[in-house]
Design a protein around this motif. Structure first.
Motif, PDB file in Angstrom:
ATOM      1  N   PHE A 192       1.119  -1.042  -0.209  1.00 51.61           N
ATOM      2  CA  PHE A 192      -0.200   0.106  -0.219  1.00 51.61           C
ATOM      3  C   PHE A 192       0.390   1.310  -0.588  1.00 51.61           C
ATOM      4  O   PHE A 192       0.800   2.632  -0.986  1.00 51.61           O
ATOM      5  CB  PHE A 192      -1.223  -0.315   1.260  1.00 51.61           C
ATOM      6  CG  PHE A 192      -1.560   1.153   1.094  1.00 51.61           C
ATOM      7  CD1 PHE A 192      -3.062   1.677   0.723  1.00 51.61           C
ATOM      8  CD2 PHE A 192      -1.483   2.025   2.020  1.00 51.61           C
ATOM      9  CE1 PHE A 192      -3.829   2.951   0.696  1.00 51.61           C
ATOM     10  CE2 PHE A 192      -2.225   3.414   2.601  1.00 51.61           C
ATOM     11  CZ  PHE A 192      -3.090   3.807   1.250  1.00 51.61           C
ATOM     12  N   GLU A 193       2.076   1.235   0.929  1.00 43.73           N
ATOM     13  CA  GLU A 193       2.636   2.172   0.652  1.00 43.73           C
ATOM     14  C   GLU A 193       3.570   2.999  -0.365  1.00 43.73           C
ATOM     15  O   GLU A 193       4.149   3.750  -0.810  1.00 43.73           O
ATOM     16  CB  GLU A 193       3.877   2.385   1.558  1.00 43.73           C
ATOM     17  CG  GLU A 193       2.683   2.543   3.643  1.00 43.73           C
ATOM     18  CD  GLU A 193       4.109   2.120   4.184  1.00 43.73           C
ATOM     19  OE1 GLU A 193       5.313   1.921   3.911  1.00 43.73           O
ATOM     20  OE2 GLU A 193       3.770   2.081   6.042  1.00 43.73           O
ATOM     21  N   GLU A 194       4.111   1.661  -1.111  1.00 54.01           N
ATOM     22  CA  GLU A 194       4.735   1.669  -2.591  1.00 54.01           C
ATOM     23  C   GLU A 194       3.671   2.207  -3.169  1.00 54.01           C
ATOM     24  O   GLU A 194       4.122   2.958  -4.494  1.00 54.01           O
ATOM     25  CB  GLU A 194       5.522   0.532  -2.319  1.00 54.01           C
ATOM     26  CG  GLU A 194       5.555   0.242  -4.077  1.00 54.01           C
ATOM     27  CD  GLU A 194       6.734   0.794  -4.328  1.00 54.01           C
ATOM     28  OE1 GLU A 194       6.772   1.249  -5.753  1.00 54.01           O
ATOM     29  OE2 GLU A 194       7.114   1.169  -3.153  1.00 54.01           O
ATOM     30  N   ALA A 195       2.124   1.805  -3.445  1.00 52.23           N
ATOM     31  CA  ALA A 195       1.587   2.213  -4.591  1.00 52.23           C
ATOM     32  C   ALA A 195       1.337   3.547  -3.623  1.00 52.23           C
ATOM     33  O   ALA A 195       1.518   5.000  -5.526  1.00 52.23           O
ATOM     34  CB  ALA A 195       0.191   1.493  -4.209  1.00 52.23           C
ATOM     35  N   GLN A 200       2.770   9.686  -6.151  1.00 52.93           N
ATOM     36  CA  GLN A 200       3.144  10.878  -5.900  1.00 52.93           C
ATOM     37  C   GLN A 200       4.088  10.792  -6.910  1.00 52.93           C
ATOM     38  O   GLN A 200       4.441  12.047  -7.048  1.00 52.93           O
ATOM     39  CB  GLN A 200       3.640  11.263  -4.191  1.00 52.93           C
ATOM     40  CG  GLN A 200       4.585  12.150  -4.486  1.00 52.93           C
ATOM     41  CD  GLN A 200       4.924  12.320  -2.425  1.00 52.93           C
ATOM     42  OE1 GLN A 200       4.536  10.823  -1.677  1.00 52.93           O
ATOM     43  NE2 GLN A 200       5.625  12.699  -2.405  1.00 52.93           N
ATOM     44  N   ARG A 201       5.286   9.899  -7.392  1.00 52.94           N
ATOM     45  CA  ARG A 201       5.952   9.924  -7.875  1.00 52.94           C
ATOM     46  C   ARG A 201       5.895  10.515  -9.376  1.00 52.94           C
ATOM     47  O   ARG A 201       6.769  11.335 -10.153  1.00 52.94           O
ATOM     48  CB  ARG A 201       7.174   8.815  -7.837  1.00 52.94           C
ATOM     49  CG  ARG A 201       7.848   8.214  -6.666  1.00 52.94           C
ATOM     50  CD  ARG A 201       8.921   7.253  -7.164  1.00 52.94           C
ATOM     51  NE  ARG A 201       8.880   6.953  -7.457  1.00 52.94           N
ATOM     52  CZ  ARG A 201      10.486   5.489  -7.855  1.00 52.94           C
ATOM     53  NH1 ARG A 201       9.892   4.791  -7.167  1.00 52.94           N
ATOM     54  NH2 ARG A 201      11.195   5.258  -8.928  1.00 52.94           N
ATOM     55  N   ILE A 202       4.723   9.079  -9.881  1.00 53.05           N
ATOM     56  CA  ILE A 202       4.168  10.440 -11.854  1.00 53.05           C
ATOM     57  C   ILE A 202       3.380  11.604 -11.259  1.00 53.05           C
ATOM     58  O   ILE A 202       4.047  11.727 -11.956  1.00 53.05           O
ATOM     59  CB  ILE A 202       2.715   9.134 -12.079  1.00 53.05           C
ATOM     60  CG1 ILE A 202       3.245   7.593 -11.596  1.00 53.05           C
ATOM     61  CG2 ILE A 202       2.080   9.061 -12.583  1.00 53.05           C
ATOM     62  CD1 ILE A 202       2.223   6.573 -11.860  1.00 53.05           C
ATOM     63  N   GLN A 203       2.957  12.044  -9.642  1.00 56.79           N
ATOM     64  CA  GLN A 203       2.759  13.080 -10.040  1.00 56.79           C
ATOM     65  C   GLN A 203       3.877  13.749 -10.185  1.00 56.79           C
ATOM     66  O   GLN A 203       3.916  15.205 -11.102  1.00 56.79           O
ATOM     67  CB  GLN A 203       2.344  13.021  -9.433  1.00 56.79           C
ATOM     68  CG  GLN A 203       0.535  12.169  -8.830  1.00 56.79           C
ATOM     69  CD  GLN A 203       0.114  13.113  -7.219  1.00 56.79           C
ATOM     70  OE1 GLN A 203       0.210  13.483  -6.440  1.00 56.79           O
ATOM     71  NE2 GLN A 203      -1.568  12.891  -7.654  1.00 56.79           N
TER      72      GLN A 203
END
Length: 286
Positions: free
Chosen positions: A268-271, A276-279
């Motif tokens: 879940f934390e990775e998702a 956030q990284r994609i944003q």
């Protein structure tokens, strides 16, 4: 452009002649395109520890060996000298990983040295000489996705044979030039034998890459390369030339409920971090 303060010592030493432009700014460093003599290279300026946003760095540093006992004691005590040494170790880890992986047959940028927190290395370019795009900016055919995924799995295998797990591998940490994928961003690379989280990190690396290439070749989503690679590694049977199939036969054992819950929470934390990284990637100015 004006020479950044952190790169000025490299200019003074004659290692860099000109700073051409800023390439990107990420969670751990800012990267610049520079000229060194007749060569165009890149200079990766690491951010100070209190300005980095790399999460759970302590997990990645577990098992890293410090040869100098005085430095090791200082790092354990957390003194200013110890913190400085920990920063130097974090930065040098990428240089050491780049040399080790290049020798192992993994495509990575050629390093030219790390100087006061600035890593000077090869600028990966495309066929036209432009900065090579990141994988997340590349579209491809199903055939190319299958071929490049197989190549990346080979790189992951060779990394592990060299004793390393990337630890943060995704479509954001792979460049694509005319010859295929190039693995980048390795300061968090972990010692596969000494880090207790290595198995989980390898699985995350492999699954990230499989999910991305699976967008173009959905049949990849059924493969189990992470389990296959790690099982061979644990059994002492993983070699650079070992063929991979993507298949793995599960051995049923009694479930460890707490471990399962921990994996769910980690996923879940990775998702959330991935979202956030994609944003952040979409907001970056290239």
């Amino acid at each position: 452009m004006k020479t950044p303060k952190r790169i000025q010592p490299l200019v003074d030493e004659g290692l860099v002649d000109e700073v051409i432009s800023q390439l990107m700014s990420g969670k751990e460093a800012t990267v610049y395109v520079v000229r060194s003599g007749d060569d165009i290279r890149c200079a990766k300026v690491y951010k100070e520890a209190d300005k980095r946003s790399f999460k759970q760095a302590v997990l990645y540093q577990e098992g890293r060996k410090v040869r100098n006992s005085r430095r090791a004691r200082a790092m354990e005590k957390g003194s200013k000298f110890g913190r400085d040494q920990q920063e130097e170790a974090w930065q040098n880890a990428e240089v050491e990983a780049l040399y080790r992986l290049a020798n192992a047959g993994v495509r990575v940028p050629t390093p030219y040295g790390c100087f006061d927190g600035v890593l000077l290395m090869e600028l990966v370019t495309d066929a036209e000489g432009n900065v090579a795009p990141r994988l997340n900016d590349v579209s491809m055919s199903a055939e190319k996705a299958l071929n490049d995924h197989a190549l990346v799995m080979t790189y992951v295998k060779r990394m592990l044979c060299a004793g390393l797990v990337h630890g943060d591998l995704s479509e954001f940490n792979v460049l694509v030039d005319s010859e295929g994928p190039v693995i980048i961003d390795l300061p968090q690379a972990v010692d596969a034998a000494a880090n207790n989280h290595a198995k989980w990190m390898l699985a995350r690396d492999v699954n990230n890459m499989t999910q991305y290439y699976g967008l173009y070749a959905p049949e990849l989503l059924k493969t189990q390369y992470a389990k296959e690679i790690w099982a061979l590694f644990e059994a002492g049977e993983l070699k650079p030339e070992t063929p991979l199939t993507g298949k793995f036969t599960e051995v049923l054992v009694e479930a460890d409920v707490s471990a399962v819950l921990e994996e769910i929470q980690a996923a879940f934390e990775e998702a959330q971090e991935r979202k956030q990284r994609i944003q952040e990637a979409n907001e970056e100015d290239y």
